[in-house]
Design an enzyme around this catalytic site. Structure first.
Site, PDB file in Angstrom:
ATOM      1  N   CYS A 335     -41.338 -67.171 -19.573  1.00  0.00           N
ATOM      2  CA  CYS A 335     -42.373 -66.142 -19.473  1.00  0.00           C
ATOM      3  C   CYS A 335     -43.630 -66.589 -20.224  1.00  0.00           C
ATOM      4  CB  CYS A 335     -41.818 -64.812 -19.971  1.00  0.00           C
ATOM      5  SG  CYS A 335     -42.906 -63.393 -19.711  1.00  0.00           S
ATOM      6  N   LEU A 336     -44.148 -65.784 -21.156  1.00  0.00           N
ATOM      7  CA  LEU A 336     -45.341 -66.174 -21.899  1.00  0.00           C
ATOM      8  C   LEU A 336     -45.109 -67.451 -22.692  1.00  0.00           C
ATOM      9  CD1 LEU A 336     -46.561 -62.750 -23.352  1.00  0.00           C
ATOM     10  CD2 LEU A 336     -47.015 -63.752 -21.131  1.00  0.00           C
TER      11      LEU A 336
END
Length: 597
Positions: A335-336
């Site tokens: 993800c991030l």
């Protein structure tokens, strides 16, 4: 001397931004900051009432759509025509169902909409209610889309808001119009409402007192989840680095570094032993290191993205290099964390730093032109509103994020849950993934504001304008083998957006598309029923396929993508060796940062 100018320019620009945010520039009197603070405090207060949604952003979208619809007689006539057709289809269905016991529906629910799966919805009068609602939902989509002249973002915001309001009046939410609730009430003598009231009272009490949801207490990091044996071998203000103990007589020589998203606790990749990706990797002969992010508070408000890169990814790489000197590292970002890893990898490649052996990105975007439904909450007006909320506290808290994520999946996270737990009186058993989802972290004001501005609004990384050390970190410089995973039903990082990594690097890319959503698609251990994935390697000498063409060209493979990734890692690793020594232990895994609230 000239070689230092870019770095100095970046430092000067960073200082300018920081001073500007506090109203301390020479051409801005200190008193101006007081006026700005008034606006920020007002917006922060309003944000508490609106769940973090900007009224100005919603009003702008509504005015844009309403004005253009009012100015489009052709669109209005089209809506009248389509409304008449749908009314005719509904009337035909009603008449047919009065003379026949089984009538095909006039319209089917959208994929993933399970509100009307109970067999009671197939019989009158409930079938009439369901069909009328679904046809109305389709007409509402027609009304909010393709209005000439409306900005695309405003169209999506209006459509989303209209869908939320329509969902509130769905017949599935009403105990008198939902056949499943009626059947449950008849079977229990009405006790379902008593149990539902107790469930509601318990949830309300926990929310008011700040307690976690019911059942979370059974999933405690270090006791029932995040129990893979290991040691904290490095700690700074922002991260703890965990080295996991070997579980095999021999291991691959290249260690692995896992960079999770800082928006949630790292142990989504180390849940219960049967669902732990980290344990699975260790049991297959990998030496695994994982970053556990600090949960920031108001004192961390000035931490920015460069701090997260430098004190996060780079500090972890340096610590691993001291424990296993000379070994290249397989880096994985989720993800991030995958976006941050991409930035770090691009900067390393630019500088000729060859510490990485490969890069794996799990549900991570590098291009944010199509970021999915999260883009509904990201525009200049919403960004300023959110920035004021973060400025007030110094960080973005879990309660400020929860509303937006629940609205994105309101059918699953709001209305269906209310029907099941408060009207049916049934508690959904807590799982390790659900408990992890309730264990969120905060994000520093400056870092999150910078992240949204530079990546979502300005798309600097995809444009080759994201500066690291005074020079752009360009993704095309990455030449390492890459394994990239997208998930079919991802509302945070849509797989077609994740697939765009092919457009920004000439690396050898193996792309896997797995069933499930942003979390369940990644936490997909072998042996789980109904899981499947598609996989393909892009030939750099062949034309690049569009996302739709790639989907058509690759057939589903039953099973978990973990096994395909494990084979890929083995193919890109050296011959097995004896396990390396553990780094100097600062404490047992999962460390102390994971317990911060």
């Amino acid at each position: 001397m000239t070689g230092n100018l870019p770095a100095r320019s970046e430092e000067k620009a960073h200082a300018h931004r920081a001073a500007s945010a506090q109203g301390l520039l020479a051409d801005e009197p200190v008193g101006v900051a007081a006026f700005q603070a008034i606006d920020r405090m007002r917006e922060a207060f309003v944000g508490q009432l609106t769940g973090g949604l900007s009224p100005a952003s919603l009003a702008l979208a509504g005015f844009d759509w309403g004005f253009h619809l009012a100015s489009a007689p052709g669109k209005q006539a089209e809506l009248v025509w389509k409304g008449a057709r749908k009314s005719g289809r509904l009337m035909a269905h009603l008449l047919a169902s009065t003379v026949a016991s089984k009538v095909p529906p006039a319209i089917e629910p959208l994929p993933g909409d399970r509100r009307f799966v109970h067999e009671g919805w197939s019989k009158p009068p409930f079938s009439w209610l369901a069909q009328g609602f679904l046809l109305g939902q389709q007409w509402l989509h027609n009304m909010t889309h393709e209005v000439p002249g409306v900005m695309k973002h405003h169209e999506e915001v209006v459509s989303f808001a209209a869908r939320q309001m329509l969902d509130m009046v769905s017949p599935s939410n009403n105990p008198w119009t939902n056949p499943e609730i009626i059947a449950r009430t008849w079977a229990t003598g009405g006790m379902n409402f008593w149990h539902g009231w107790r469930n509601w009272a318990e949830d309300a009490t926990r929310q008011i007192t700040g307690q976690p949801p019911v059942g979370v207490e059974a999933f405690v990091p270090g006791k029932t989840v995040a129990v893979t044996p290991g040691k904290v071998v490095y700690r700074n203000h922002l991260i703890e680095l965990i080295q996991y103990a070997p579980a095999t007589a021999e291991v691959h020589p290249e260690p692995m570094l896992i960079v999770p998203a800082w928006i949630m606790k790292y142990y989504i990749l180390d849940l219960s032993p049967e669902n732990s990706l980290i344990r699975w990797l260790v049991e297959r002969g990998h030496t695994v290191f994982a970053i556990s992010w600090r949960n920031p508070d108001a004192s961390d408000r000035e931490l920015d993205m460069e701090d997260y890169r430098r004190m996060g990814v780079m500090a972890a790489l340096e610590a691993i290099g001291e424990i296993l000197p000379g070994q290249k590292i397989h880096a994985t970002g989720y993800c991030l964390g995958g976006t941050l890893l991409s930035i770090a990898a691009a900067a390393l490649a630019r500088d000729g730093d060859d510490r990485l052996a490969s890069v794996t990105l799990l549900a991570a975007q590098v291009d944010f032109t199509e970021p999915g439904e999260l883009a509904l909450f990201i525009d200049p007006s919403q960004m300023h509103f959110l920035d004021s909320m973060m400025w007030n506290r110094g960080y973005l808290s879990a309660d400020q994020m929860a509303g937006a994520f629940q609205l994105l999946r309101s059918n699953d996270l709001v209305w269906s849950r209310m029907v099941r737990e408060y009207l049916m009186g049934e508690r959904t058993p807590m799982s390790d993934l659900m408990a992890w989802n309730a264990d969120s972290t905060c994000m520093p004001w400056r870092m999150h504001a910078e992240y949204l501005q530079r990546l979502y609004l300005d798309n600097e990384l995809a444009a080759g304008r994201f500066m690291v050390g005074g020079r752009p970190a360009i993704l095309q410089n990455i030449r390492l083998p890459m394994f990239v995973v997208g998930t079919e039903r991802d509302h945070v990082a849509p797989w077609k957006s994740v697939y765009k990594i092919h457009q920004f690097t000439d690396a050898e890319i193996t792309f896997a598309l797995t069933s499930g959503g942003h979390n369940v698609g990644i936490v997909s251990p072998p042996g789980h029923p109904r899981r499947q994935y598609r996989i393909g390697v892009h030939d750099r000498d062949a034309p690049l396929l569009s996302a739709g063409e790639w989907l058509d060209a690759h057939d589903p493979v039953p099973g978990s993508w973990w096994t395909a990734w494990g084979d890929w890692l083995t193919a890109h690793s050296g011959a097995m060796v004896s396990p390396p020594a553990m780094g100097t232990a600062l404490g047992d895994a999962p460390g102390s940062y994971v317990h911060q609230r």
